[in-house]
Design a protein around this motif. Sequence first.
Motif, PDB file in Angstrom:
ATOM      1  N   LEU A 198      17.040  17.126 -29.240  1.00 32.96           N
ATOM      2  CA  LEU A 198      16.110  16.248 -28.548  1.00 32.96           C
ATOM      3  C   LEU A 198      16.582  14.800 -28.450  1.00 32.96           C
ATOM      4  O   LEU A 198      16.243  14.093 -27.492  1.00 32.96           O
ATOM      5  N   ALA A 199      17.360  14.341 -29.450  1.00 36.38           N
ATOM      6  CA  ALA A 199      17.634  12.904 -29.546  1.00 36.38           C
ATOM      7  C   ALA A 199      19.098  12.518 -29.418  1.00 36.38           C
ATOM      8  O   ALA A 199      19.394  11.332 -29.259  1.00 36.38           O
ATOM      9  N   ALA A 200      20.008  13.471 -29.490  1.00 38.59           N
ATOM     10  CA  ALA A 200      21.435  13.115 -29.546  1.00 38.59           C
ATOM     11  C   ALA A 200      22.159  13.469 -28.254  1.00 38.59           C
ATOM     12  O   ALA A 200      21.722  14.322 -27.471  1.00 38.59           O
ATOM     13  N   GLU A 201      23.269  12.803 -28.057  1.00 41.43           N
ATOM     14  CA  GLU A 201      24.156  13.096 -26.944  1.00 41.43           C
ATOM     15  C   GLU A 201      25.594  12.972 -27.435  1.00 41.43           C
ATOM     16  O   GLU A 201      25.850  12.486 -28.532  1.00 41.43           O
ATOM     17  N   ARG A 202      26.516  13.397 -26.587  1.00 40.79           N
ATOM     18  CA  ARG A 202      27.937  13.287 -26.923  1.00 40.79           C
ATOM     19  C   ARG A 202      28.609  12.371 -25.922  1.00 40.79           C
ATOM     20  O   ARG A 202      28.436  12.533 -24.708  1.00 40.79           O
ATOM     21  N   THR A 203      29.339  11.416 -26.417  1.00 39.39           N
ATOM     22  CA  THR A 203      30.053  10.483 -25.557  1.00 39.39           C
ATOM     23  C   THR A 203      31.537  10.533 -25.897  1.00 39.39           C
ATOM     24  O   THR A 203      31.921  10.985 -26.980  1.00 39.39           O
ATOM     25  N   SER A 204      32.352  10.111 -24.993  1.00 37.05           N
ATOM     26  CA  SER A 204      33.799  10.116 -25.235  1.00 37.05           C
ATOM     27  C   SER A 204      34.168   9.014 -26.219  1.00 37.05           C
ATOM     28  O   SER A 204      33.534   7.958 -26.258  1.00 37.05           O
ATOM     29  N   VAL A 205      35.182   9.272 -27.015  1.00 41.54           N
ATOM     30  CA  VAL A 205      35.653   8.319 -28.021  1.00 41.54           C
ATOM     31  C   VAL A 205      37.134   8.078 -27.798  1.00 41.54           C
ATOM     32  O   VAL A 205      37.916   9.021 -27.633  1.00 41.54           O
ATOM     33  N   ASP A 206      37.511   6.825 -27.786  1.00 40.53           N
ATOM     34  CA  ASP A 206      38.915   6.458 -27.617  1.00 40.53           C
ATOM     35  C   ASP A 206      39.647   6.614 -28.947  1.00 40.53           C
ATOM     36  O   ASP A 206      39.361   5.912 -29.911  1.00 40.53           O
ATOM     37  N   LEU A 207      40.575   7.558 -28.987  1.00 40.37           N
ATOM     38  CA  LEU A 207      41.324   7.821 -30.224  1.00 40.37           C
ATOM     39  C   LEU A 207      42.692   7.144 -30.220  1.00 40.37           C
ATOM     40  O   LEU A 207      43.524   7.414 -31.091  1.00 40.37           O
ATOM     41  N   SER A 208      42.918   6.257 -29.266  1.00 39.30           N
ATOM     42  CA  SER A 208      44.230   5.622 -29.177  1.00 39.30           C
ATOM     43  C   SER A 208      44.530   4.736 -30.384  1.00 39.30           C
ATOM     44  O   SER A 208      45.694   4.447 -30.669  1.00 39.30           O
ATOM     45  N   SER A 209      43.466   4.301 -31.082  1.00 43.20           N
ATOM     46  CA  SER A 209      43.693   3.446 -32.244  1.00 43.20           C
ATOM     47  C   SER A 209      43.974   4.256 -33.515  1.00 43.20           C
ATOM     48  O   SER A 209      44.241   3.672 -34.561  1.00 43.20           O
ATOM     49  N   TRP A 210      43.897   5.585 -33.416  1.00 43.50           N
ATOM     50  CA  TRP A 210      44.218   6.401 -34.575  1.00 43.50           C
ATOM     51  C   TRP A 210      45.681   6.172 -34.967  1.00 43.50           C
ATOM     52  O   TRP A 210      46.569   6.159 -34.106  1.00 43.50           O
ATOM     53  N   PRO A 211      45.949   6.021 -36.259  1.00 41.90           N
ATOM     54  CA  PRO A 211      47.351   6.067 -36.708  1.00 41.90           C
ATOM     55  C   PRO A 211      47.926   7.442 -36.368  1.00 41.90           C
ATOM     56  O   PRO A 211      47.196   8.435 -36.288  1.00 41.90           O
ATOM     57  N   ARG A 221      39.087  17.423 -38.785  1.00 50.85           N
ATOM     58  CA  ARG A 221      37.955  18.321 -38.564  1.00 50.85           C
ATOM     59  C   ARG A 221      36.664  17.540 -38.374  1.00 50.85           C
ATOM     60  O   ARG A 221      35.816  17.905 -37.546  1.00 50.85           O
ATOM     61  N   ALA A 222      36.495  16.459 -39.135  1.00 55.38           N
ATOM     62  CA  ALA A 222      35.305  15.621 -38.974  1.00 55.38           C
ATOM     63  C   ALA A 222      35.273  14.987 -37.591  1.00 55.38           C
ATOM     64  O   ALA A 222      34.218  14.896 -36.953  1.00 55.38           O
ATOM     65  N   ALA A 223      36.438  14.543 -37.102  1.00 53.66           N
ATOM     66  CA  ALA A 223      36.508  13.955 -35.767  1.00 53.66           C
ATOM     67  C   ALA A 223      36.157  14.982 -34.697  1.00 53.66           C
ATOM     68  O   ALA A 223      35.439  14.685 -33.735  1.00 53.66           O
ATOM     69  N   ASP A 224      36.652  16.211 -34.864  1.00 50.71           N
ATOM     70  CA  ASP A 224      36.349  17.270 -33.902  1.00 50.71           C
ATOM     71  C   ASP A 224      34.864  17.613 -33.905  1.00 50.71           C
ATOM     72  O   ASP A 224      34.271  17.855 -32.858  1.00 50.71           O
ATOM     73  N   ARG A 225      34.266  17.642 -35.093  1.00 53.42           N
ATOM     74  CA  ARG A 225      32.878  18.104 -35.206  1.00 53.42           C
ATOM     75  C   ARG A 225      31.862  17.016 -34.855  1.00 53.42           C
ATOM     76  O   ARG A 225      30.809  17.325 -34.271  1.00 53.42           O
ATOM     77  N   TYR A 226      32.149  15.762 -35.195  1.00 48.14           N
ATOM     78  CA  TYR A 226      31.133  14.717 -35.043  1.00 48.14           C
ATOM     79  C   TYR A 226      31.536  13.590 -34.089  1.00 48.14           C
ATOM     80  O   TYR A 226      30.683  12.764 -33.736  1.00 48.14           O
ATOM     81  N   GLY A 227      32.789  13.525 -33.695  1.00 49.76           N
ATOM     82  CA  GLY A 227      33.241  12.418 -32.865  1.00 49.76           C
ATOM     83  C   GLY A 227      32.449  12.293 -31.570  1.00 49.76           C
ATOM     84  O   GLY A 227      32.254  13.270 -30.850  1.00 49.76           O
ATOM     85  N   GLY A 228      31.982  11.097 -31.267  1.00 49.02           N
ATOM     86  CA  GLY A 228      31.224  10.856 -30.046  1.00 49.02           C
ATOM     87  C   GLY A 228      29.743  11.142 -30.152  1.00 49.02           C
ATOM     88  O   GLY A 228      28.989  10.867 -29.205  1.00 49.02           O
ATOM     89  N   LEU A 229      29.288  11.691 -31.276  1.00 48.63           N
ATOM     90  CA  LEU A 229      27.856  11.938 -31.453  1.00 48.63           C
ATOM     91  C   LEU A 229      27.113  10.603 -31.434  1.00 48.63           C
ATOM     92  O   LEU A 229      27.492   9.661 -32.129  1.00 48.63           O
ATOM     93  N   ARG A 230      26.065  10.526 -30.642  1.00 48.86           N
ATOM     94  CA  ARG A 230      25.329   9.262 -30.503  1.00 48.86           C
ATOM     95  C   ARG A 230      23.836   9.539 -30.465  1.00 48.86           C
ATOM     96  O   ARG A 230      23.382  10.501 -29.839  1.00 48.86           O
ATOM     97  N   TYR A 231      23.070   8.694 -31.150  1.00 42.14           N
ATOM     98  CA  TYR A 231      21.615   8.796 -31.092  1.00 42.14           C
ATOM     99  C   TYR A 231      20.988   7.467 -31.491  1.00 42.14           C
ATOM    100  O   TYR A 231      21.619   6.634 -32.144  1.00 42.14           O
ATOM    101  N   ARG A 232      19.749   7.304 -31.090  1.00 42.37           N
ATOM    102  CA  ARG A 232      18.977   6.141 -31.497  1.00 42.37           C
ATOM    103  C   ARG A 232      18.381   6.455 -32.858  1.00 42.37           C
ATOM    104  O   ARG A 232      17.584   7.368 -33.008  1.00 42.37           O
ATOM    105  N   SER A 233      18.773   5.696 -33.863  1.00 40.16           N
ATOM    106  CA  SER A 233      18.378   5.978 -35.242  1.00 40.16           C
ATOM    107  C   SER A 233      17.059   5.322 -35.595  1.00 40.16           C
ATOM    108  O   SER A 233      16.782   4.189 -35.203  1.00 40.16           O
ATOM    109  N   ARG A 234      16.256   6.042 -36.363  1.00 42.20           N
ATOM    110  CA  ARG A 234      15.040   5.478 -36.944  1.00 42.20           C
ATOM    111  C   ARG A 234      15.208   5.200 -38.438  1.00 42.20           C
ATOM    112  O   ARG A 234      14.287   4.747 -39.088  1.00 42.20           O
ATOM    113  N   ALA A 235      16.381   5.516 -38.963  1.00 44.48           N
ATOM    114  CA  ALA A 235      16.615   5.305 -40.392  1.00 44.48           C
ATOM    115  C   ALA A 235      16.511   3.823 -40.709  1.00 44.48           C
ATOM    116  O   ALA A 235      16.907   2.968 -39.924  1.00 44.48           O
TER     117      ALA A 235
END
Length: 246
Positions: free
Chosen positions: A21-34, A60-74
């Motif tokens: 309901l609240a999240a989307e996936r956006t592209s992430v620039d990985l060019s700054s990765w070592p 694996r964390a980058a593959d699974r969560y990279g680009g995940l975006r949401y408006r946080s209420r935390a």
Amino acid sequence: MLHVLDDSSGLSPRAVRFLRLAAERTSVDLSSWPTTDELGSLLSRLPDVDAQETLTLFRRAADRYGGLRYRSRAWSFEETVTFVLCPWAAADYGLEDQDAMADLIEHDVAHPYEVWLRGDGSVVYCFTGPHSAPIVPVFPGIDAMLEAEALYQECATWISVSIDDAPGLAAVEAHAVHLTPILEACGYTERWWEQVGFRLHIWKTFATVFPGSNARWAMWARNRSGELAARSFLTQARAQLPRLVM
């Protein structure tokens, strides 16, 4: 490794619903990765760090969560967060650093702290002011962070509960032994409990990241019946205060 929005296995139904309901996936620039070679060489210089194992975890964390975006209420954010997953380069480490680290999120408000992923998979926070500050483990993993966010999101639609002479944190925390922990959302400085119709949250993150700040608690009720049960809990917690100060 599938992205968490494509495969949410391991998460609770509540967290799955939150992401849907609240999240989307956006592209992430990985060019700054070592590069892999740079990371392998860097991580191998850190004491007690398995370079290959840590590099695999970060990938694996980058593959699974990279680009995940949401408006946080935390309470920690109250803003839009984006998971970026960028391992530190050599210049990011100080002489005292011994753990492998990766940037975990970008946030759209200039809060004076950072959220990082440590090489053991835990989520840590750190104040980024002019003085040295502790690196504070907050969640055992990213999924726990998402589970806590899902609870915040759901509780935002519930009734906020308090009483005029509400007991202090020590009394509430001591009396929480009578409630059921929501283990999937608990961390090292954040804990959740529930009972039929209401939830209790105690967070010590802010107080640990920013020494001198106070730990806090909050309670929400699903409905009027839950509110009455929550108020009864708080009344009972307050009744235990004399025992706590003896």
